[in-house]
Design an enzyme around this catalytic site. Structure first.
Site, PDB file in Angstrom:
ATOM      1  N   ASP A  71     -12.919   0.733  -2.837  1.00 38.98           N
ATOM      2  CA  ASP A  71     -12.710   2.186  -2.823  1.00 38.98           C
ATOM      3  C   ASP A  71     -13.617   2.927  -3.801  1.00 38.98           C
ATOM      4  O   ASP A  71     -13.151   3.745  -4.609  1.00 38.98           O
ATOM      5  CB  ASP A  71     -11.247   2.519  -3.149  1.00 38.98           C
ATOM      6  CG  ASP A  71     -10.255   1.792  -2.272  1.00 38.98           C
ATOM      7  OD1 ASP A  71     -10.604   1.470  -1.135  1.00 38.98           O
ATOM      8  OD2 ASP A  71      -9.125   1.541  -2.731  1.00 38.98           O
ATOM      9  N   GLU A 247      -8.495   8.996   6.064  1.00 41.34           N
ATOM     10  CA  GLU A 247      -8.196   8.966   4.625  1.00 41.34           C
ATOM     11  C   GLU A 247      -9.489   9.037   3.819  1.00 41.34           C
ATOM     12  O   GLU A 247     -10.580   9.173   4.368  1.00 41.34           O
ATOM     13  CB  GLU A 247      -7.420   7.691   4.270  1.00 41.34           C
ATOM     14  CG  GLU A 247      -8.134   6.408   4.630  1.00 41.34           C
ATOM     15  CD  GLU A 247      -7.249   5.175   4.480  1.00 41.34           C
ATOM     16  OE1 GLU A 247      -6.082   5.310   4.096  1.00 41.34           O
ATOM     17  OE2 GLU A 247      -7.737   4.078   4.760  1.00 41.34           O
TER      18      GLU A 247
END
Length: 582
Positions: A71, A247
């Site tokens: 991430d 997302e």
């Protein structure tokens, strides 16, 4: 501004119920005689792909961060680049890195390094904090790190600093739900927060249906402005196709237009990156016809040197004035297992047209990249993190322990002490299977083929004492290889802890035991070739003997054990051992 290097000792004493422990040797009491001392650790990575693909002078290896660094988010001030990643229940939270050129990176530690402010003490390893965003605001010369914290009731938080090298301010709790927030500063100084959220109540159309929401942000009060929230993407690029898990949103501005880039498809083998365009930061956003702009989902599963699960990206302009994107992806082993976890990759981005597109992001990702013009590859030198194949040695003699060593659910300073003899680990009463801080110093597995070995000085006093090493995916999926006692005899034990299903109870199996004399130090080793792991020991520093044969690394893989992390290799001690030697 809090400092990053001073542990909050009084808080640690209360939290962990330790007996007088401090990282300052002058104030620490003598260690108990059965406190294990580790005098050396060597990690050697030897993946075949790096032996086959040698670098030219103008090349570097991808990924840029090997092991569990998922991430990624990135920002730039001048010629300084700062990048953050998810850390889940590892401590400190949100690892942060610095570079001048996007190739050579130094480790600055963790953003959330104060246990009184971020305390994941009872958190599953894949909870804690994840999907951070980092943005530099030129209007007030301030860096912002925003993240979702699933521990201590924090929720979404933001922290600030003028200089990431000097530490960060205290977390500010933000008044909105959802996950994966990022912050955008427009040319006029206005700020906006975007994040993933659930659809409005009663409007969820299918499993995995999510939305992207935006808020105006007050930089004086450091809070979203109530009543300004609105949905800017519903479902994804094409809701009629039932896209899942839109997302990790980021907003960029180019040529007077606003671009929203998001991950779509879930963080597994359908993962991708998509992009939208608008005349306003608050939309409406129109998806690009070329979506996805990054994915690896369309290629044969048996392709050579496979990179997969690519997505969850962020963009930055590089030193050669070209855009680059950092993103997560995996390098599965021969059994398609994900033991090294989600790693940080980088690719150049072509934004010469209307929308950005990752160069070679829609073909199988290659192991090597051309460096930006004028950059010299210094990875593994002069304090820069290594990549490719490398050997890392640690004798615990430096004043400051390398940031690659991490704690789990609490700070490493709560149980370690660097002495002239080596690294002492003061054992906690918790063991490796508990949802509590454990007295384990962890290092990420960074290669499919590796060895991790250490020299241990130890004399257990009872069956409750154990010290050794662990290969750890989570509290219910791990191997423990260490020394304990049965009666008056010392034993070396290899235990496998696993769950038949992810919601079941942990099943503990003793793979092998062996009586062992402890007249001197003992060397313990974990090694692997892909999915095949071995645990071995030596008492003469050279001839290693395998205990328990070859075992499967399946339980150390995300796709078997669940969650979002890669395997961790640890130096482990406990005074709450529950392994009973038969």
């Amino acid at each position: 501004m809090k400092k990053t290097s001073i542990p909050v000792i009084t808080a640690l004493l209360g939290l962990f119920a330790l007996v007088g422990f401090d990282t300052n040797e002058n104030y620490a009491p003598p260690a108990p005689k059965n406190t294990p001392i580790f005098t050396k650790v060597t990690y050697e990575g030897n993946d075949q792909v790096y032996n086959e693909y040698t670098l030219k002078e103008d090349e570097f290896f991808n990924p840029i961060l090997q092991g569990c660094y998922p991430d990624p988010a990135i920002t730039r001030k001048g010629d300084d680049y700062y990048m953050v990643c998810s850390s889940f229940a590892m401590f400190p939270g949100v690892p942060i890195f610095h570079s001048k050129d996007l190739v050579n990176w130094t480790d600055l530690g963790g953003v959330l390094d104060d246990i009184t402010e971020f305390n994941p003490h009872d958190t599953g390893i894949s909870q804690g904090v994840y999907a951070p965003g980092i943005t530099y605001n030129p209007h007030n010369d301030t860096f912002y790190m925003i993240v979702t914290a699933f521990s201590g009731g924090l929720g979404n938080i933001i922290v600030k600093t003028k200089d990431p090298k000097k530490g960060w301010g205290s977390p500010i709790k933000l008044d909105f739900g959802g996950i994966d927030p990022s912050i955008f500063f427009d040319d006029d100084g206005k700020a906006y927060v975007v994040h993933n959220d659930a659809p409005d109540k009663g409007k969820e159309l299918y499993n995995g249906h999510r939305v992207i929401k935006i808020w105006e942000y007050d930089t004086e009060k450091d809070q979203v402005i109530k009543g300004t929230d609105q949905i800017i993407v519903d479902g994804g690029v094409d809701i009629t196709q039932k896209p899942i898990w839109i997302e990790a949103p980021h907003i960029y501005k180019k040529d007077g237009k606003y671009f929203l880039m998001c991950a779509e498809g879930g963080t597994g083998d359908w993962h991708s990156e998509v992009v939208f365009k608008s005349d306003s930061p608050k939309g409406p956003y129109i998806p690009a016809h070329s979506n996805p702009i990054l994915t690896q989902r369309y290629f044969p599963k048996d392709r050579e040197n496979k990179v997969d699960w690519a997505g969850h990206a962020d963009l930055v302009k590089g030193p050669d004035d070209q855009y680059y994107g950092v993103f997560l992806a995996i390098r599965p082993n021969e059994e398609n297992r994900v033991n090294t976890g989600r790693e940080t990759f980088i690719l150049p981005v072509d934004w010469s047209g209307e929308f950005p597109v990752f160069e070679n992001g829609l073909v199988p990702i290659e192991i090597k990249l051309k460096m930006p013009k004028g950059v010299t590859n210094k990875t593994g030198q002069d304090g820069y993190l290594p990549n490719g194949n490398f050997t890392y040695e640690e004798n615990f003699s430096s004043d400051n322990l390398d940031f690659r060593w991490i704690g789990l659910r609490g700070p490493r300073e709560a149980f370690i002490k660097q002495t002239k003899k080596g690294l002492e680990i003061t054992p906690f009463t918790s063991n490796i299977k508990e949802l509590k801080p454990t007295s384990t110093l962890f290092y990420r597995q960074q290669h499919k083929t590796f060895s991790f070995y250490t020299t241990l000085h130890y004399q257990p006093k009872s069956e409750k004492d154990m010290a050794g090493v662990t290969a750890y995916q989570n509290e219910g999926s791990n191997y423990v290889f260490g020394i304990t006692k049965k009666g008056s005899e010392n034993y070396l034990v290899l235990q496998k802890n696993s769950k038949p299903n992810r919601r079941g109870k942990i099943v503990s199996e003793i793979v092998a035991t062996e009586p062992i004399g402890l007249d001197g130090p003992i060397d313990l080793k974990i090694s692997a070739e892909g999915d095949k792991y071995q645990f071995s020991y030596a008492v003469n520093r050279s001839d290693f003997k395998i205990v328990g044969g070859t075992v499967s690394g399946d339980i150390l893989s995300t796709d078997v054990a669940g969650g979002f992390t890669g395997a961790l290799l640890g130096l482990y001690a406990t005074s709450g051992n529950d392994i009973i030697v038969e």
